[in-house]
Design a protein around this motif. Structure first.
Motif, PDB file in Angstrom:
ATOM      1  N   ARG A 168      27.514 -50.525  21.349  1.00  0.00           N
ATOM      2  CA  ARG A 168      28.090 -51.099  23.219  1.00  0.00           C
ATOM      3  C   ARG A 168      27.347 -52.505  22.516  1.00  0.00           C
ATOM      4  O   ARG A 168      27.455 -52.885  23.034  1.00  0.00           O
ATOM      5  CB  ARG A 168      27.082 -50.084  23.571  1.00  0.00           C
ATOM      6  CG  ARG A 168      27.859 -48.984  24.526  1.00  0.00           C
ATOM      7  CD  ARG A 168      27.391 -48.271  25.455  1.00  0.00           C
ATOM      8  NE  ARG A 168      27.017 -49.696  26.352  1.00  0.00           N
ATOM      9  CZ  ARG A 168      28.565 -49.447  27.032  1.00  0.00           C
ATOM     10  NH1 ARG A 168      29.652 -48.967  27.758  1.00  0.00           N
ATOM     11  NH2 ARG A 168      27.903 -50.988  28.664  1.00  0.00           N
ATOM     12  N   LEU A 169      25.972 -52.454  21.790  1.00  0.00           N
ATOM     13  CA  LEU A 169      24.713 -53.615  21.900  1.00  0.00           C
ATOM     14  C   LEU A 169      26.112 -54.923  21.333  1.00  0.00           C
ATOM     15  O   LEU A 169      26.305 -55.719  21.207  1.00  0.00           O
ATOM     16  CB  LEU A 169      23.624 -53.591  21.013  1.00  0.00           C
ATOM     17  CG  LEU A 169      22.867 -52.789  21.848  1.00  0.00           C
ATOM     18  CD1 LEU A 169      21.395 -53.402  20.512  1.00  0.00           C
ATOM     19  CD2 LEU A 169      22.748 -53.890  23.177  1.00  0.00           C
ATOM     20  N   LEU A 170      27.034 -53.856  19.669  1.00  0.00           N
ATOM     21  CA  LEU A 170      27.756 -55.456  19.589  1.00  0.00           C
ATOM     22  C   LEU A 170      29.115 -55.413  20.583  1.00  0.00           C
ATOM     23  O   LEU A 170      29.172 -56.127  20.418  1.00  0.00           O
ATOM     24  CB  LEU A 170      28.391 -54.288  18.390  1.00  0.00           C
ATOM     25  CG  LEU A 170      29.211 -55.179  17.166  1.00  0.00           C
ATOM     26  CD1 LEU A 170      28.392 -56.311  16.668  1.00  0.00           C
ATOM     27  CD2 LEU A 170      30.002 -54.101  16.195  1.00  0.00           C
ATOM     28  N   GLY A 171      29.638 -54.765  20.967  1.00  0.00           N
ATOM     29  CA  GLY A 171      30.550 -54.883  22.075  1.00  0.00           C
ATOM     30  C   GLY A 171      30.308 -56.493  23.240  1.00  0.00           C
ATOM     31  O   GLY A 171      30.531 -57.219  23.459  1.00  0.00           O
ATOM     32  N   ILE A 172      28.537 -56.290  23.406  1.00  0.00           N
ATOM     33  CA  ILE A 172      27.804 -57.247  24.165  1.00  0.00           C
ATOM     34  C   ILE A 172      27.768 -58.817  23.635  1.00  0.00           C
ATOM     35  O   ILE A 172      27.944 -59.318  24.139  1.00  0.00           O
ATOM     36  CB  ILE A 172      26.652 -57.016  25.230  1.00  0.00           C
ATOM     37  CG1 ILE A 172      26.784 -55.742  25.602  1.00  0.00           C
ATOM     38  CG2 ILE A 172      26.043 -57.890  25.683  1.00  0.00           C
ATOM     39  CD1 ILE A 172      25.961 -54.465  26.145  1.00  0.00           C
ATOM     40  N   THR A 173      27.408 -58.749  21.594  1.00  0.00           N
ATOM     41  CA  THR A 173      27.580 -58.912  21.237  1.00  0.00           C
ATOM     42  C   THR A 173      28.178 -60.554  21.300  1.00  0.00           C
ATOM     43  O   THR A 173      28.724 -61.342  21.522  1.00  0.00           O
ATOM     44  CB  THR A 173      26.526 -59.179  20.330  1.00  0.00           C
ATOM     45  OG1 THR A 173      25.374 -58.541  20.084  1.00  0.00           O
ATOM     46  CG2 THR A 173      26.421 -60.068  19.336  1.00  0.00           C
ATOM     47  N   SER A 229      33.592 -47.561  22.734  1.00  0.00           N
ATOM     48  CA  SER A 229      32.589 -47.626  23.630  1.00  0.00           C
ATOM     49  C   SER A 229      31.882 -48.694  22.995  1.00  0.00           C
ATOM     50  O   SER A 229      31.933 -49.528  24.204  1.00  0.00           O
ATOM     51  CB  SER A 229      31.213 -46.656  22.493  1.00  0.00           C
ATOM     52  OG  SER A 229      31.417 -45.651  22.579  1.00  0.00           O
ATOM     53  N   LEU A 230      33.429 -49.784  21.677  1.00  0.00           N
ATOM     54  CA  LEU A 230      32.248 -51.142  21.682  1.00  0.00           C
ATOM     55  C   LEU A 230      33.192 -51.622  22.817  1.00  0.00           C
ATOM     56  O   LEU A 230      33.586 -52.852  23.373  1.00  0.00           O
ATOM     57  CB  LEU A 230      33.133 -51.363  20.306  1.00  0.00           C
ATOM     58  CG  LEU A 230      33.451 -52.321  20.090  1.00  0.00           C
ATOM     59  CD1 LEU A 230      31.917 -53.002  19.416  1.00  0.00           C
ATOM     60  CD2 LEU A 230      34.694 -52.877  18.577  1.00  0.00           C
ATOM     61  N   LEU A 231      34.862 -50.896  23.229  1.00  0.00           N
ATOM     62  CA  LEU A 231      35.683 -52.075  23.980  1.00  0.00           C
ATOM     63  C   LEU A 231      35.292 -52.145  25.600  1.00  0.00           C
ATOM     64  O   LEU A 231      35.817 -52.811  25.956  1.00  0.00           O
ATOM     65  CB  LEU A 231      37.215 -50.866  23.909  1.00  0.00           C
ATOM     66  CG  LEU A 231      37.887 -51.950  25.304  1.00  0.00           C
ATOM     67  CD1 LEU A 231      38.013 -53.242  25.236  1.00  0.00           C
ATOM     68  CD2 LEU A 231      39.168 -50.720  24.862  1.00  0.00           C
ATOM     69  N   GLN A 262      24.054 -44.310  18.264  1.00  0.00           N
ATOM     70  CA  GLN A 262      24.671 -45.375  17.444  1.00  0.00           C
ATOM     71  C   GLN A 262      25.773 -45.742  18.392  1.00  0.00           C
ATOM     72  O   GLN A 262      26.478 -46.893  18.288  1.00  0.00           O
ATOM     73  CB  GLN A 262      25.561 -43.729  16.434  1.00  0.00           C
ATOM     74  CG  GLN A 262      25.286 -43.448  15.180  1.00  0.00           C
ATOM     75  CD  GLN A 262      26.101 -43.345  14.327  1.00  0.00           C
ATOM     76  OE1 GLN A 262      26.946 -41.967  14.688  1.00  0.00           O
ATOM     77  NE2 GLN A 262      26.143 -43.424  12.935  1.00  0.00           N
ATOM     78  N   VAL A 263      25.928 -44.900  19.398  1.00  0.00           N
ATOM     79  CA  VAL A 263      26.527 -45.371  20.688  1.00  0.00           C
ATOM     80  C   VAL A 263      25.837 -46.830  20.952  1.00  0.00           C
ATOM     81  O   VAL A 263      26.947 -47.353  21.803  1.00  0.00           O
ATOM     82  CB  VAL A 263      27.085 -44.495  21.567  1.00  0.00           C
ATOM     83  CG1 VAL A 263      27.891 -44.502  22.906  1.00  0.00           C
ATOM     84  CG2 VAL A 263      28.100 -42.971  20.875  1.00  0.00           C
ATOM     85  N   GLU A 264      24.819 -46.436  21.475  1.00  0.00           N
ATOM     86  CA  GLU A 264      23.948 -47.695  22.200  1.00  0.00           C
ATOM     87  C   GLU A 264      24.161 -48.733  21.199  1.00  0.00           C
ATOM     88  O   GLU A 264      24.237 -49.682  21.682  1.00  0.00           O
ATOM     89  CB  GLU A 264      22.407 -47.588  21.739  1.00  0.00           C
ATOM     90  CG  GLU A 264      21.999 -46.379  23.319  1.00  0.00           C
ATOM     91  CD  GLU A 264      20.805 -46.004  23.140  1.00  0.00           C
ATOM     92  OE1 GLU A 264      19.944 -46.084  22.149  1.00  0.00           O
ATOM     93  OE2 GLU A 264      20.141 -45.209  23.766  1.00  0.00           O
ATOM     94  N   VAL A 302      22.172 -49.989   9.705  1.00  0.00           N
ATOM     95  CA  VAL A 302      22.036 -49.601  10.209  1.00  0.00           C
ATOM     96  C   VAL A 302      22.667 -48.459  11.201  1.00  0.00           C
ATOM     97  O   VAL A 302      21.787 -47.070  11.132  1.00  0.00           O
ATOM     98  CB  VAL A 302      21.241 -50.696  11.123  1.00  0.00           C
ATOM     99  CG1 VAL A 302      21.431 -50.000  12.611  1.00  0.00           C
ATOM    100  CG2 VAL A 302      20.744 -51.813  11.134  1.00  0.00           C
ATOM    101  N   LEU A 303      23.380 -48.251  11.070  1.00  0.00           N
ATOM    102  CA  LEU A 303      24.571 -47.341  11.160  1.00  0.00           C
ATOM    103  C   LEU A 303      24.874 -46.301  10.582  1.00  0.00           C
ATOM    104  O   LEU A 303      24.738 -45.193  10.996  1.00  0.00           O
ATOM    105  CB  LEU A 303      26.079 -47.870  11.402  1.00  0.00           C
ATOM    106  CG  LEU A 303      25.952 -48.352  12.894  1.00  0.00           C
ATOM    107  CD1 LEU A 303      27.496 -49.687  13.103  1.00  0.00           C
ATOM    108  CD2 LEU A 303      26.079 -48.115  14.609  1.00  0.00           C
TER     109      LEU A 303
END
Length: 227
Positions: free
Chosen positions: A108-113, A179-181, A103-105, A93-94
């Motif tokens: 960020r979804l991955l970080g929340i997950t 962004s992930l952090l 990509q940043v969005e 996907v990325l």
């Protein structure tokens, strides 16, 4: 008697001891992982089944189990989950996304997950981005359950820091890591008396990157984005 049919290979580990297929279980589309080599396969199959049940008990983002047993035709132990139509590995996907903003969005979804996984006591120790699938509705699910570790409560802070760093090490630049952090910390619950250790996190990212580079070099694998 359950009828299982393998149709298309989707993924394999380097040694081809664990191969995932798209197939049918009693006519229903499923993702079926075959654990080959008798003793190795049995050990990993039992581990996947036990951990898979625990993951579902705590509400982990995984599809339901539809089959678990010996596949005589393939001479392997099979573990099947409902096939997630429209989902793709997060790495794909990325890589296929040309928009940096998008990509940043996604990151960020991955970080929340991951924050939610940690809150539930779930650790995916293999931070490879192919172990996360993303659907058309931006829902992220997790696969490769036999490697997952389950804790009786939320992850200890040190484990959480290292685990997030493991995933972050797969990202191609520091802005995406940040962004992930930030997304993770926006929703992560840190126990009373504990503090997030930024220094340990960034040191972990550096350490995991060195480990991944050495692993790729030993297997003659070229460096790649969103590993």
């Amino acid at each position: 008697m359950t009828t299982v049919k393998l149709e298309e290979e989707l993924h394999s580990n380097t040694r081809r001891t664990r191969i995932t297929y798209r197939g049918l279980v009693d006519g229903r589309v499923a993702a079926i992982k075959c654990y080959r080599k008798p003793l190795f396969g049995l050990v990993h199959w039992i581990r996947a089944l036990r951990r898979g049940k625990k993951i579902r008990r705590v509400g982990g983002p995984v599809p339901p189990i539809v089959f678990a047993g010996w596949l005589a035709s393939e001479r392997c132990f099979g573990y099947g989950t409902a096939f997630l139509e429209g989902y793709r590995p997060l790495r794909a996907v990325l890589l296929g996304e040309s928009s940096r903003v998008r990509q940043v969005e996604i990151i960020r979804l991955l970080g929340i997950t991951i924050a939610d996984l940690h809150r539930r006591g779930i650790e995916q120790p293999d931070g490879n981005l192919t172990n996360f699938l993303m659907g058309e509705s931006d829902t992220i699910c997790m696969v490769d359950e036999d490697d997952v570790r389950i804790y009786s409560r939320m992850l200890p802070l040190g484990v959480a820091v290292s685990n997030l760093a493991n995933v972050a090490a797969r990202l191609p630049d520091e802005d995406l890591v940040e962004s992930l952090l930030m997304a993770y910390l926006d929703v992560a619950f840190v126990g009373k008396g504990s503090e997030w250790d930024d220094g340990a996190f960034w040191a972990g990212v550096k350490g995991w990157r060195a480990t991944l580079e050495a692993k790729r070099a030993s297997r003659n694998i070229r460096p790649r984005q969103f590993d």
